[in-house]
Design a protein around this motif. Structure first.
Motif, PDB file in Angstrom:
ATOM      1  N   LYS A 253     -31.043 -17.402 -33.186  1.00  0.00           N
ATOM      2  CA  LYS A 253     -31.705 -16.690 -34.292  1.00  0.00           C
ATOM      3  C   LYS A 253     -32.500 -17.626 -35.188  1.00  0.00           C
ATOM      4  O   LYS A 253     -33.606 -17.323 -35.597  1.00  0.00           O
ATOM      5  N   ASP A 254     -31.892 -18.772 -35.506  1.00  0.00           N
ATOM      6  CA  ASP A 254     -32.602 -19.681 -36.424  1.00  0.00           C
ATOM      7  C   ASP A 254     -33.613 -20.574 -35.698  1.00  0.00           C
ATOM      8  O   ASP A 254     -34.216 -21.444 -36.303  1.00  0.00           O
ATOM      9  N   ARG A 255     -33.801 -20.375 -34.408  1.00  0.00           N
ATOM     10  CA  ARG A 255     -34.786 -21.072 -33.584  1.00  0.00           C
ATOM     11  C   ARG A 255     -34.571 -22.591 -33.545  1.00  0.00           C
ATOM     12  O   ARG A 255     -35.496 -23.341 -33.262  1.00  0.00           O
ATOM     13  N   SER A 256     -33.373 -23.043 -33.861  1.00  0.00           N
ATOM     14  CA  SER A 256     -33.106 -24.479 -33.760  1.00  0.00           C
ATOM     15  C   SER A 256     -31.989 -24.758 -32.756  1.00  0.00           C
ATOM     16  O   SER A 256     -31.391 -25.821 -32.768  1.00  0.00           O
ATOM     17  N   SER A 266     -27.634 -27.231 -29.889  1.00  0.00           N
ATOM     18  CA  SER A 266     -28.542 -27.302 -31.027  1.00  0.00           C
ATOM     19  C   SER A 266     -29.609 -28.360 -30.793  1.00  0.00           C
ATOM     20  O   SER A 266     -29.383 -29.382 -30.145  1.00  0.00           O
ATOM     21  N   LYS A 270     -36.949 -27.067 -35.154  1.00  0.00           N
ATOM     22  CA  LYS A 270     -37.144 -25.641 -34.917  1.00  0.00           C
ATOM     23  C   LYS A 270     -38.247 -25.484 -33.879  1.00  0.00           C
ATOM     24  O   LYS A 270     -39.245 -26.205 -33.913  1.00  0.00           O
ATOM     25  N   ALA A 275     -36.943 -15.464 -31.669  1.00  0.00           N
ATOM     26  CA  ALA A 275     -35.488 -15.445 -31.546  1.00  0.00           C
ATOM     27  C   ALA A 275     -35.103 -14.553 -30.378  1.00  0.00           C
ATOM     28  O   ALA A 275     -35.670 -13.471 -30.205  1.00  0.00           O
TER      29      ALA A 275
END
Lengths: 362, 314
Positions: A253-256, A266, A270, A275
């Motif tokens: 979701k946070d694109r990272s 992780s 980003k 997402a």
């Protein structure tokens, strides 16, 4: 924009179809003067057709070929200042080594004594002076190769095209010829376009490499650029040995981060993806190591060991994925298949690709 | 069982496997078979040297020499060259003087007609086959098939229309007519044969020559043609043998001046009403063998040489 004067060769938008077969599709690249330029890709991606187009043996359907700034797309074969070494060597079987060397000069109507001088000079340079009266079929593969090279060099071409010249030689000879070709390149300051399906040849000889797929260039760069920043999954998979690990997943979701089957990985940045979009995360076997004590690692189980002397390739199972890592031989001693381990994947070394197009995500 | 194979091996008739020179036993078997095949030719050659009465004697005479007493005298004949003389000049009517038979002319005709037509077919056919091989037409195979159909009918079937056509255009009995016919006759064979030789060549070699600055004409003459010399020689010899021995067309389409040896041979032997003169026939045949024998002998090196030259790894 006209190519600059020190551009030896430039192809732009070259297409060639044979009936329904697409040999070349919108192929563009340019080669600086004096560069050792490699066309790299598996067989039948259009490497040979590209070389034949440059030589003038093939007329492109579309696009243009400029040689030293001049449009040579539809020019005669002779007078392009280009010579070529064929994969099959293509020596004149009915002529002696001397006559093979002399042939291009005779066709250029060079004076007889000048021909003789240059033939002997070339033969001496390639250590063929004792074989000069032999017919090609009495020579060894390596000697035939050198005759083919000499015949191409004797005309002092501006551009030398080499079509998989080492494919028909045995391993030892290949190694020697690689060194020989590099030496000739330096000695004559030639512009060389070299086609090969062999990754090792491409990386060890090429100053610049064009990776080809389906009749077009996927990425052009120095060996380092292709290794460090592949713009495409195809390039990432072709360059580097053992091949890059490819882990399928979805953008978090946070694109990272990328959600893999065995959990989220992780990233250090980003990424420019939606997402939930399917993504492929690539990491080279060299960038994976065992987690240090106290470091948060990924739990895996060892499935296979391939000792290669100074290094060992270790395959590990993480969820449904199999990852390969390269360890120094000392770090791999005492490991056995079935053992559990904790590994560390360096987030700075992740390459992220769009699953749909295979292209790298910024 | 193993005793038998050991025995065979000792005699040189079998070996343990692998490729090697054949043993003496096998060589001997081949020699015997070859001799059986060659026997009729040998008999003709011997007959040419026999006195007329020895030709049909019973028991037959077999050898010009007794081989140091090995062969009983009744099988030995005394060789003579007389028959060869009467090929060119002999007494035609009882009590008359020897007259020239014209066979010098017929031999000349045979040599000129067959060599010119085979060479013509070779020139045209080689150019055509290079075209078919390197610049294929749309429907190339169809054209090649059509060319082959010209050889699918027996000569006897096409001879009548050919005679009629030759009559109309006035080619009957002329050199031009028979040479044109033989050229056409040889073309199909030449094209198919030479095409297979050109197909064998590596086109990379031709492209190398183009890059080295050769025009298309030079690529053909300096690069392709020298590589198919063996093919040219083989095609020439086969074409020559076919044409040299051709009887039917020659019988019906040549005139008195353009008659070839096979036709003349037939007429010489059957004329005179004294039955077949076997020694005369045999000596004409022996002379008739010589030119083709010589050509084949001198081109043998090319005929046997392989067509692949070992520079290309396929």
């Amino acid at each position: 924009m006209p190519p600059s004067t020190n551009t030896a060769l430039s192809l732009s938008g070259v297409s060639k179809h044979y009936g329904k077969v697409r040999a070349l599709e919108d192929l563009s690249f340019s080669v600086q003067e004096g560069r050792f330029f490699v066309l790299f890709g598996p067989s039948s991606v259009g490497k040979t057709t590209t070389l034949r187009t440059i030589a003038g043996l093939v007329r492109p359907d579309k696009g243009s070929v400029h040689i030293f700034g001049r449009d040579k797309t539809d020019a005669e074969i002779a007078g392009r200042g280009v010579s070529m070494v064929f994969q099959s060597f293509a020596l004149y079987p009915h002529l002696t080594v001397y006559q093979n060397f002399a042939y291009p000069l005779v066709e250029e109507k060079v004076a007889k004594d000048e021909i003789d001088r240059r033939v002997r000079e070339t033969a001496a340079m390639l250590k063929l002076d004792k074989k000069i009266d032999r017919k090609p079929n009495t020579l060894s593969g390596g000697e035939q190769q050198r005759v083919a090279l000499g015949r191409s060099l004797i005309r002092r071409p501006k551009i030398l095209l080499l079509d998989e010249p080492l494919t028909n030689l045995d391993a030892k000879l290949r190694h020697d010829m690689r060194a020989e070709l590099k030496r000739l390149h330096r000695q004559f300051g030639l512009t060389i376009v070299y086609a090969t399906p062999d990754e090792l040849e491409a990386l060890s000889m090429g100053e610049e490499i064009a990776v080809m797929r389906d009749g077009t260039v996927v990425q052009i760069g120095t060996p380092d650029e292709l290794y460090e920043a592949p713009q495409d999954m195809y390039v990432a998979g072709k360059i580097g040995s053992p091949h890059m690990n490819m882990i399928r997943g979805r953008t978090a979701k946070d694109r990272s981060a990328v959600e893999a089957s065995f959990g989220p990985l992780s990233l250090s940045r980003k990424i420019a993806a939606e997402a939930g979009e399917e993504a492929v995360l690539g990491i080279r076997p060299n960038d994976i190591r065992f987690a240090a004590k106290g470091e948060k690692g990924l739990d895996v189980s060892i499935s296979m060991l391939e000792p290669l002397g100074d290094v060992t390739v270790v395959s590990v199972a993480a969820g449904q994925e199999t990852l390969r890592m390269v360890l120094p031989e000392s770090a791999a001693t005492g490991l056995a298949p079935g053992q559990g381990a904790s590994i560390y994947l360096d987030p700075k070394k992740f390459h992220v690709f769009r699953a749909s197009s295979g292209q790298a995500i910024a | 069982m193993s005793n038998l194979s050991d025995l065979l091996e000792k005699l040189g008739l079998a070996r343990k496997g692998g490729v090697d020179n054949a043993g003496w036993g096998r060589t001997l078997v081949v020699a015997i078979v070859s001799f059986i095949y060659f026997l009729p030719v040998l008999m003709i050659i011997f007959t040419a040297f026999k006195p007329q009465d020895a030709a049909l004697s019973v028991p037959p005479t077999l050898s010009p020499t007794s081989l140091f007493g090995l062969i009983p005298d009744q099988y030995v004949f005394t060789p003579t060259l007389e028959n060869f003389g009467s090929v060119f000049s002999r007494v035609m009517t009882a009590g008359g003087q020897p007259e020239p038979t014209g066979f010098d002319r017929f031999f000349f005709n045979s040599i000129v007609i067959s060599s010119v037509s085979v060479l013509l077919a070779l020139v045209i056919g080689t150019l055509a086959s290079y075209g078919f091989s390197r610049y294929p037409l749309k429907g190339n195979d169809t054209y090649l098939f059509i060319i082959l159909t010209t050889r699918m009918l027996p000569a006897i079937v096409v001879i009548i229309p050919v005679i009629l056509m030759f009559r109309v255009v006035g080619l009957s009995g002329s050199y031009l007519g028979i040479i044109m016919l033989y050229t056409a006759f040889n073309l199909a064979f030449t094209i198919w044969m030479m095409k297979s030789f050109f197909d064998e060549l590596s086109t990379d070699v031709e492209d190398a020559a183009r890059i080295d600055g050769s025009s298309e004409t030079k690529v053909f003459f300096k690069i392709c043609l020298p590589q198919v010399v063996a093919g040219l020689a083989a095609t020439f010899v086969f074409g020559l043998i076919l044409t040299w021995n051709e009887f039917l067309f020659a019988l019906l389409l040549t005139g008195v001046d353009t008659r070839t040896v096979p036709v003349a041979m037939n007429q010489a032997v059957s004329s005179g009403g004294r039955g077949t003169d076997w020694t005369l026939l045999a000596s004409i045949e022996t002379l008739f063998l010589i030119p083709v024998f010589l050509v084949t002998f001198f081109l043998q090196g090319h005929l046997l040489r392989g067509v692949t030259f070992g520079t290309v790894k396929r």
